[in-house]
Enzyme design. Structure first.
Site, PDB file in Angstrom:
ATOM      1  N   ARG A 122     -98.686  28.324  -7.235  1.00  0.00           N
ATOM      2  CA  ARG A 122     -99.192  27.002  -7.614  1.00  0.00           C
ATOM      3  C   ARG A 122     -99.912  26.331  -6.445  1.00  0.00           C
ATOM      4  O   ARG A 122    -100.925  25.667  -6.636  1.00  0.00           O
ATOM      5  CB  ARG A 122     -98.055  26.107  -8.132  1.00  0.00           C
ATOM      6  CG  ARG A 122     -97.603  26.523  -9.531  1.00  0.00           C
ATOM      7  CD  ARG A 122     -96.323  25.837  -9.942  1.00  0.00           C
ATOM      8  NE  ARG A 122     -96.485  24.411 -10.045  1.00  0.00           N
ATOM      9  CZ  ARG A 122     -95.518  23.526  -9.830  1.00  0.00           C
ATOM     10  NH1 ARG A 122     -94.319  23.922  -9.473  1.00  0.00           N
ATOM     11  NH2 ARG A 122     -95.753  22.246  -9.971  1.00  0.00           N
ATOM     12  N   ARG A 129     -86.508  23.791 -13.218  1.00  0.00           N
ATOM     13  CA  ARG A 129     -87.774  23.970 -13.934  1.00  0.00           C
ATOM     14  C   ARG A 129     -88.203  25.430 -13.894  1.00  0.00           C
ATOM     15  O   ARG A 129     -88.156  26.071 -12.849  1.00  0.00           O
ATOM     16  CB  ARG A 129     -88.860  23.091 -13.309  1.00  0.00           C
ATOM     17  CG  ARG A 129     -89.158  21.874 -14.142  1.00  0.00           C
ATOM     18  CD  ARG A 129     -90.102  20.963 -13.446  1.00  0.00           C
ATOM     19  NE  ARG A 129     -91.407  21.579 -13.188  1.00  0.00           N
ATOM     20  CZ  ARG A 129     -92.472  20.864 -12.855  1.00  0.00           C
ATOM     21  NH1 ARG A 129     -92.398  19.560 -12.770  1.00  0.00           N
ATOM     22  NH2 ARG A 129     -93.616  21.468 -12.611  1.00  0.00           N
ATOM     23  N   ARG A 158    -108.012  18.966 -12.995  1.00  0.00           N
ATOM     24  CA  ARG A 158    -107.581  19.919 -11.976  1.00  0.00           C
ATOM     25  C   ARG A 158    -108.639  20.976 -11.692  1.00  0.00           C
ATOM     26  O   ARG A 158    -108.449  21.797 -10.796  1.00  0.00           O
ATOM     27  CB  ARG A 158    -106.335  20.636 -12.475  1.00  0.00           C
ATOM     28  CG  ARG A 158    -105.019  20.088 -11.957  1.00  0.00           C
ATOM     29  CD  ARG A 158    -103.937  20.874 -12.655  1.00  0.00           C
ATOM     30  NE  ARG A 158    -102.704  20.955 -11.962  1.00  0.00           N
ATOM     31  CZ  ARG A 158    -101.591  20.309 -12.317  1.00  0.00           C
ATOM     32  NH1 ARG A 158    -101.605  19.462 -13.316  1.00  0.00           N
ATOM     33  NH2 ARG A 158    -100.474  20.519 -11.667  1.00  0.00           N
TER      34      ARG A 158
HETATM   35  P1  AMP Z   1     -97.572  19.577 -13.362  1.00  0.00           P
HETATM   36  O1  AMP Z   1     -96.302  19.039 -13.912  1.00  0.00           O
HETATM   37  O2  AMP Z   1     -98.669  18.558 -13.335  1.00  0.00           O
HETATM   38  O3  AMP Z   1     -97.394  20.262 -12.031  1.00  0.00           O
HETATM   39  O4  AMP Z   1     -98.063  20.722 -14.378  1.00  0.00           O
HETATM   40  C1  AMP Z   1     -97.270  21.838 -14.663  1.00  0.00           C
HETATM   41  C2  AMP Z   1     -98.132  22.995 -15.170  1.00  0.00           C
HETATM   42  O5  AMP Z   1     -98.806  22.599 -16.377  1.00  0.00           O
HETATM   43  C3  AMP Z   1     -99.224  23.440 -14.233  1.00  0.00           C
HETATM   44  O6  AMP Z   1     -98.752  24.327 -13.248  1.00  0.00           O
HETATM   45  C4  AMP Z   1    -100.191  24.108 -15.210  1.00  0.00           C
HETATM   46  O7  AMP Z   1     -99.728  25.370 -15.639  1.00  0.00           O
HETATM   47  C5  AMP Z   1    -100.120  23.179 -16.407  1.00  0.00           C
HETATM   48  N1  AMP Z   1    -101.118  22.093 -16.280  1.00  0.00           N
HETATM   49  C6  AMP Z   1    -100.876  20.762 -16.098  1.00  0.00           C
HETATM   50  N2  AMP Z   1    -102.014  20.065 -16.024  1.00  0.00           N
HETATM   51  C7  AMP Z   1    -103.027  20.969 -16.141  1.00  0.00           C
HETATM   52  C8  AMP Z   1    -104.446  20.876 -16.124  1.00  0.00           C
HETATM   53  N3  AMP Z   1    -105.068  19.703 -15.938  1.00  0.00           N
HETATM   54  N4  AMP Z   1    -105.158  22.018 -16.284  1.00  0.00           N
HETATM   55  C9  AMP Z   1    -104.552  23.195 -16.476  1.00  0.00           C
HETATM   56  N5  AMP Z   1    -103.216  23.363 -16.476  1.00  0.00           N
HETATM   57  C10 AMP Z   1    -102.451  22.258 -16.319  1.00  0.00           C
END
Ligand code: AMP
Length: 187
Positions: free
Chosen positions: A144, A133, A88
Site C-alpha cells: 500500500r 483489518r 488517488r
Molecule cells: P483506505 O481506507 O482509504 O486506506 O482504503 C482502503 C482500500 O480501499 C485501499 O487500499 C484501496 O484498495 C481501496 N480504495 C479506497 N479508495 C480508493 C480509491 N480512491 N481508488 C482506488 N481504490 C481505493
C-alpha cells in the site's frame, strides 16, 4: 467547504477527516469506508473490490469513480464535504473535476497530511493488531505504501499547480494534528 484530504496510509487521515468534518458540519466521505461497508454486506461492489483491497492494490477507477459520483450527488454533500481517500490516481483527479463541475461547483482546498514512513508503518502494524483489518498485514502495508508513492504522490504536484494544496504535518498527537488542520482551514 469542499475539501480533499490526502496522505500516505497510516498518516491518521481517516481519524482527522472525521474530526474536521464534524467541526465543519459537512459529511465525511471515505471511499475506503464505503468499500469496507460493501465488503461486509457482501454486495456486488464489495465482492468486486475485495481482491484489490486484500492485495493492497487500488480498486479500478471505473468502479471507484461511479461510486463517488453517486455519493457526491446526495443531498447532504450539497454544501460541502471532506473527501478522504479520493482521488488517488491522476484519472480520478480529472473525474472529480468533471463530477464537481457537473454539480456546478469545485474544490476549495486539498490538504496533504505528511508523515514519516517508518512511523506510519509502525502505526499501521499497531492498528492491524487492534482492529484486525484484512488489508493490514505487513506485506500488504508495504504494498500500500508503494502504491501510494507510485500512483497518488504525483497528485500532490498537480494540486499544487492548481493552487489548491496545503501541507499539514501529521506527526505528533492526534489533538496537535487536529489543531493544525483546523488552523489551516480557518486561514
Ligand atoms: P483506505 O481506507 O482509504 O486506506 O482504503 C482502503 C482500500 O480501499 C485501499 O487500499 C484501496 O484498495 C481501496 N480504495 C479506497 N479508495 C480508493 C480509491 N480512491 N481508488 C482506488 N481504490 C481505493
Amino acid at each position: 467547504m469542499r475539501i480533499v484530504l490526502m496522505g500516505p496510509p497510516g498518516a491518521g487521515k481517516g481519524t482527522q477527516a472525521v474530526k474536521i468534518a464534524d467541526s465543519l458540519g459537512v459529511p465525511h466521505i471515505s471511499t475506503g469506508e464505503i468499500f469496507r461497508a460493501n465488503l461486509a454486506a457482501g454486495t456486488p461492489l464489495g465482492l468486486e473490490a475485495k481482491r484489490y483491497m486484500e492485495a493492497g492494490e487500488y480498486v479500478p477507477d471505473e468502479v471507484t469513480n461511479s461510486m463517488v459520483a453517486s455519493r457526491l450527488a446526495e443531498a447532504d454533500a450539497a454544501n460541502g464535504f471532506i473527501l478522504d481517500g479520493y482521488p488517488r490516481t491522476l484519472a480520478q483527479v480529472g473525474e472529480l473535476d468533471g463530477i464537481l463541475s457537473s454539480l456546478g461547483t469545485q474544490l476549495d482546498k486539498v490538504i496533504e497530511i505528511t508523515a514519516d514512513t517508518d512511523e506510519v508503518v509502525a502505526r499501521l502494524l499497531n492498528r492491524a493488531q487492534e482492529q484486525g483489518r484484512a488489508d493490514d498485514t505487513e506485506e500488504v502495508i508495504r504494498r500500500r505504501m508503494d502504491v501510494y508513492a507510485e500512483q497518488t504522490e504525483p497528485l500532490v504536484a498537480v494540486y499544487s499547480e492548481k493552487g489548491l494544496l496545503v501541507k499539514v504535518d501529521g506527526m505528533g498527537t492526534m489533538d496537535e494534528v487536529t489543531k493544525r488542520l483546523l488552523a489551516t482551514l480557518e486561514s
